[in-house]
Design a protein around this motif. Structure first.
Motif, PDB file in Angstrom:
ATOM      1  N   THR A  62       0.844  -1.195   0.000  1.00 36.21           N
ATOM      2  CA  THR A  62       0.000   0.000   0.000  1.00 36.21           C
ATOM      3  C   THR A  62       0.878   1.242   0.000  1.00 36.21           C
ATOM      4  O   THR A  62       1.750   1.388   0.866  1.00 36.21           O
ATOM      5  CB  THR A  62      -0.916   0.042   1.246  1.00 36.21           C
ATOM      6  N   ARG A  63       0.665   2.088  -1.001  1.00 37.01           N
ATOM      7  CA  ARG A  63       1.339   3.391  -1.042  1.00 37.01           C
ATOM      8  C   ARG A  63       0.317   4.434  -0.625  1.00 37.01           C
ATOM      9  O   ARG A  63      -0.799   4.487  -1.146  1.00 37.01           O
ATOM     10  CB  ARG A  63       1.824   3.691  -2.464  1.00 37.01           C
ATOM     11  N   GLN A  64       0.678   5.290   0.328  1.00 35.53           N
ATOM     12  CA  GLN A  64      -0.275   6.281   0.819  1.00 35.53           C
ATOM     13  C   GLN A  64       0.378   7.652   0.949  1.00 35.53           C
ATOM     14  O   GLN A  64       1.507   7.785   1.435  1.00 35.53           O
ATOM     15  CB  GLN A  64      -0.837   5.862   2.176  1.00 35.53           C
ATOM     16  N   LEU A  65      -0.353   8.656   0.479  1.00 33.91           N
ATOM     17  CA  LEU A  65       0.030  10.053   0.643  1.00 33.91           C
ATOM     18  C   LEU A  65      -1.067  10.729   1.454  1.00 33.91           C
ATOM     19  O   LEU A  65      -2.248  10.658   1.089  1.00 33.91           O
ATOM     20  CB  LEU A  65       0.173  10.745  -0.710  1.00 33.91           C
ATOM     21  N   HIS A  66      -0.699  11.371   2.551  1.00 39.38           N
ATOM     22  CA  HIS A  66      -1.687  12.069   3.377  1.00 39.38           C
ATOM     23  C   HIS A  66      -1.248  13.528   3.549  1.00 39.38           C
ATOM     24  O   HIS A  66      -0.142  13.802   4.006  1.00 39.38           O
ATOM     25  CB  HIS A  66      -1.835  11.412   4.744  1.00 39.38           C
ATOM     26  N   MET A  67      -2.142  14.448   3.190  1.00 40.43           N
ATOM     27  CA  MET A  67      -1.833  15.871   3.204  1.00 40.43           C
ATOM     28  C   MET A  67      -2.560  16.580   4.346  1.00 40.43           C
ATOM     29  O   MET A  67      -3.748  16.348   4.578  1.00 40.43           O
ATOM     30  CB  MET A  67      -2.253  16.508   1.869  1.00 40.43           C
ATOM     31  N   THR A  68      -1.853  17.459   5.055  1.00 40.35           N
ATOM     32  CA  THR A  68      -2.478  18.330   6.054  1.00 40.35           C
ATOM     33  C   THR A  68      -2.057  19.769   5.776  1.00 40.35           C
ATOM     34  O   THR A  68      -0.928  20.032   5.364  1.00 40.35           O
ATOM     35  CB  THR A  68      -2.079  17.949   7.490  1.00 40.35           C
ATOM     36  N   VAL A  78      -0.128  28.408   0.695  1.00 41.23           N
ATOM     37  CA  VAL A  78      -0.463  27.535   1.813  1.00 41.23           C
ATOM     38  C   VAL A  78       0.707  26.590   2.061  1.00 41.23           C
ATOM     39  O   VAL A  78       1.357  26.126   1.117  1.00 41.23           O
ATOM     40  CB  VAL A  78      -1.757  26.733   1.529  1.00 41.23           C
ATOM     41  N   ALA A  79       0.989  26.353   3.343  1.00 43.20           N
ATOM     42  CA  ALA A  79       2.006  25.373   3.711  1.00 43.20           C
ATOM     43  C   ALA A  79       1.337  24.011   3.858  1.00 43.20           C
ATOM     44  O   ALA A  79       0.249  23.894   4.432  1.00 43.20           O
ATOM     45  CB  ALA A  79       2.682  25.785   5.011  1.00 43.20           C
ATOM     46  N   LEU A  80       1.995  22.980   3.337  1.00 42.32           N
ATOM     47  CA  LEU A  80       1.448  21.629   3.367  1.00 42.32           C
ATOM     48  C   LEU A  80       2.447  20.663   3.996  1.00 42.32           C
ATOM     49  O   LEU A  80       3.663  20.800   3.821  1.00 42.32           O
ATOM     50  CB  LEU A  80       1.119  21.151   1.950  1.00 42.32           C
ATOM     51  N   ARG A  81       1.905  19.698   4.703  1.00 46.42           N
ATOM     52  CA  ARG A  81       2.713  18.599   5.241  1.00 46.42           C
ATOM     53  C   ARG A  81       2.170  17.322   4.615  1.00 46.42           C
ATOM     54  O   ARG A  81       0.972  17.016   4.751  1.00 46.42           O
ATOM     55  CB  ARG A  81       2.602  18.567   6.767  1.00 46.42           C
ATOM     56  N   VAL A 137       4.591  20.849  -9.933  1.00 45.27           N
ATOM     57  CA  VAL A 137       3.393  20.683  -9.120  1.00 45.27           C
ATOM     58  C   VAL A 137       3.363  19.229  -8.653  1.00 45.27           C
ATOM     59  O   VAL A 137       4.128  18.397  -9.132  1.00 45.27           O
ATOM     60  CB  VAL A 137       2.120  21.032  -9.930  1.00 45.27           C
ATOM     61  N   TRP A 138       2.426  18.909  -7.733  1.00 44.91           N
ATOM     62  CA  TRP A 138       2.374  17.533  -7.262  1.00 44.91           C
ATOM     63  C   TRP A 138       0.921  17.073  -7.140  1.00 44.91           C
ATOM     64  O   TRP A 138       0.349  16.556  -8.095  1.00 44.91           O
ATOM     65  CB  TRP A 138       3.124  17.387  -5.934  1.00 44.91           C
ATOM     66  N   LEU A 139       0.315  17.275  -5.974  1.00 47.33           N
ATOM     67  CA  LEU A 139      -1.059  16.824  -5.760  1.00 47.33           C
ATOM     68  C   LEU A 139      -2.074  17.907  -6.115  1.00 47.33           C
ATOM     69  O   LEU A 139      -3.268  17.693  -5.972  1.00 47.33           O
ATOM     70  CB  LEU A 139      -1.239  16.395  -4.302  1.00 47.33           C
ATOM     71  N   LYS A 140      -1.594  19.041  -6.568  1.00 46.52           N
ATOM     72  CA  LYS A 140      -2.456  20.146  -6.998  1.00 46.52           C
ATOM     73  C   LYS A 140      -1.858  20.770  -8.246  1.00 46.52           C
ATOM     74  O   LYS A 140      -0.786  21.349  -8.217  1.00 46.52           O
ATOM     75  CB  LYS A 140      -2.584  21.165  -5.860  1.00 46.52           C
ATOM     76  N   PHE A 141      -2.563  20.605  -9.379  1.00 48.02           N
ATOM     77  CA  PHE A 141      -2.164  21.242 -10.634  1.00 48.02           C
ATOM     78  C   PHE A 141      -2.735  22.671 -10.647  1.00 48.02           C
ATOM     79  O   PHE A 141      -3.493  23.048  -9.748  1.00 48.02           O
ATOM     80  CB  PHE A 141      -2.702  20.443 -11.808  1.00 48.02           C
ATOM     81  N   PRO A 142      -2.419  23.480 -11.654  1.00 49.18           N
ATOM     82  CA  PRO A 142      -3.004  24.824 -11.692  1.00 49.18           C
ATOM     83  C   PRO A 142      -4.526  24.794 -11.762  1.00 49.18           C
ATOM     84  O   PRO A 142      -5.115  23.867 -12.331  1.00 49.18           O
ATOM     85  CB  PRO A 142      -2.416  25.425 -12.975  1.00 49.18           C
TER      86      PRO A 142
END
Length: 321
Positions: A62-68, A78-81, A137-142
């Motif tokens: 399982t590959r998981q990405l979790h954004m806060t 915005v700052a993201l973790r 960009v990564w999890l958010k494109f323009p």
């Protein structure tokens, strides 16, 4: 001196033109332009492969990405973790299951999705936090994604790799554009220094140094309005190879995807995020400005609005008695 009616007409024309100009600039300043929402409830991307290869074993991974969302969180940035883990599913203990883990700290432009400051990386090896330039960009494109190629961050390589537009689809009632990112086999040790990038091969394989190689193909399903990634697949092959490119040790190989329910959930939470607010404000203000300009012009050129032609009207002279 100009009559009061002419002065009022000129003011109306000026105010109308100012409103039109402001309306045309409004989308750049209003939050209705579908920039990255700060209140998303679903910010986890989970990809699974039930038949992956970990070393010489076959097991589910399982590959998981979790954004806060972190501070600062302003109208512009915005700052993201982002927590990034890869786990196998055949061990009893969580730590034993862990193949890799990392935490990314990034600051992103809410409209373009691009990183505006160097990235910070912490790994499970409890090494000192690393800082390096972040690209793409990564999890958010323009916002208002176009049918074109984009530079997308590749976490293993720590740099951007192009993702090509491949088509249009619909998820959860939202229009999404799909993009494919292909990473040809790369010797990761040539990009940056890390203790996992180099090993010494077993004696039976010559006992020479071997280097981590990374190959990947990813697809991104991107909400067209907001640019938020709502679906993803990932095919990865990581292995150690000698200086001639010959494999000497397998690391992990998987072909993982998100399930449909999670993709729909990520997409449906964006239903209320549209560009209608800024568009409505723009057209209303343009309409009001246009009406004021027309009223001003009508007053300025109204027959008789400025007195008799040829100048001011002379007052009647009193006749002597």
């Amino acid at each position: 001196m100009l009559p009061k009616s002419r002065i009022l007409s000129a003011l109306l024309v000026g105010l109308g033109l100012a409103l039109v100009a402001a309306a045309l600039a409004a989308p750049a300043f209003l939050n209705g332009d579908a920039r990255f929402p700060l209140d998303l409830e679903k910010t986890t991307w989970t990809l699974k492969d039930p038949q992956a290869k970990v070393g010489e074993d076959t097991t589910a991974v399982t590959r998981q990405l979790h954004m806060t969302v972190q501070n600062p969180a302003t109208d512009k940035v915005v700052a993201l973790r982002i927590g990034d883990t890869l786990r196998r599913e055949d061990k009893g203990d969580d730590l034993e299951n862990l193949i890799s883990a990392a935490t990314w700290s990034l600051e992103m432009d809410r409209k373009t999705g691009e990183f505006v400051k160097p990235a910070k990386l912490s790994t499970v090896m409890v090494m000192p936090e690393e800082v390096f330039p972040a690209e793409g960009v990564w999890l958010k494109f323009p916002s208002n994604v176009q049918q074109q190629d984009y530079e997308v961050f590749e976490p293993t390589l720590r740099k951007a790799v192009p993702a090509a537009f491949t088509g249009e689809d619909e998820i959860g009632g939202r229009t999404v554009y799909t993009f494919e990112q292909k990473v040809e086999p790369v010797n990761v040790a040539t990009l940056y220094t890390d203790m996992t990038n180099t090993i010494t091969a077993p004696p039976e394989q010559g006992g020479e140094q071997a280097f981590l190689h990374h190959e990947a193909t990813r697809t991104f399903a991107v909400d067209q309005v907001t640019g938020v990634v709502v679906g993803m697949t990932e095919k990865v092959d990581d292995y150690y190879a000698d200086r001639d490119g010959n494999r000497v040790q397998e690391v992990v190989s998987y072909d993982a995807a998100m399930d449909e329910a999670q993709q729909i959930g990520l997409a449906e939470q964006l239903t209320d995020v549209t560009q209608d607010v800024s568009r409505t404000v723009t057209w209303v203000v343009i309409g009001l400005g246009g009406v004021l300009v027309l009223l001003g012009l009508a007053g300025a050129f109204r027959p008789g609005g400025g007195g008799a032609r040829g100048g001011r009207q002379k007052p009647d002279r009193k006749l002597d008695a």
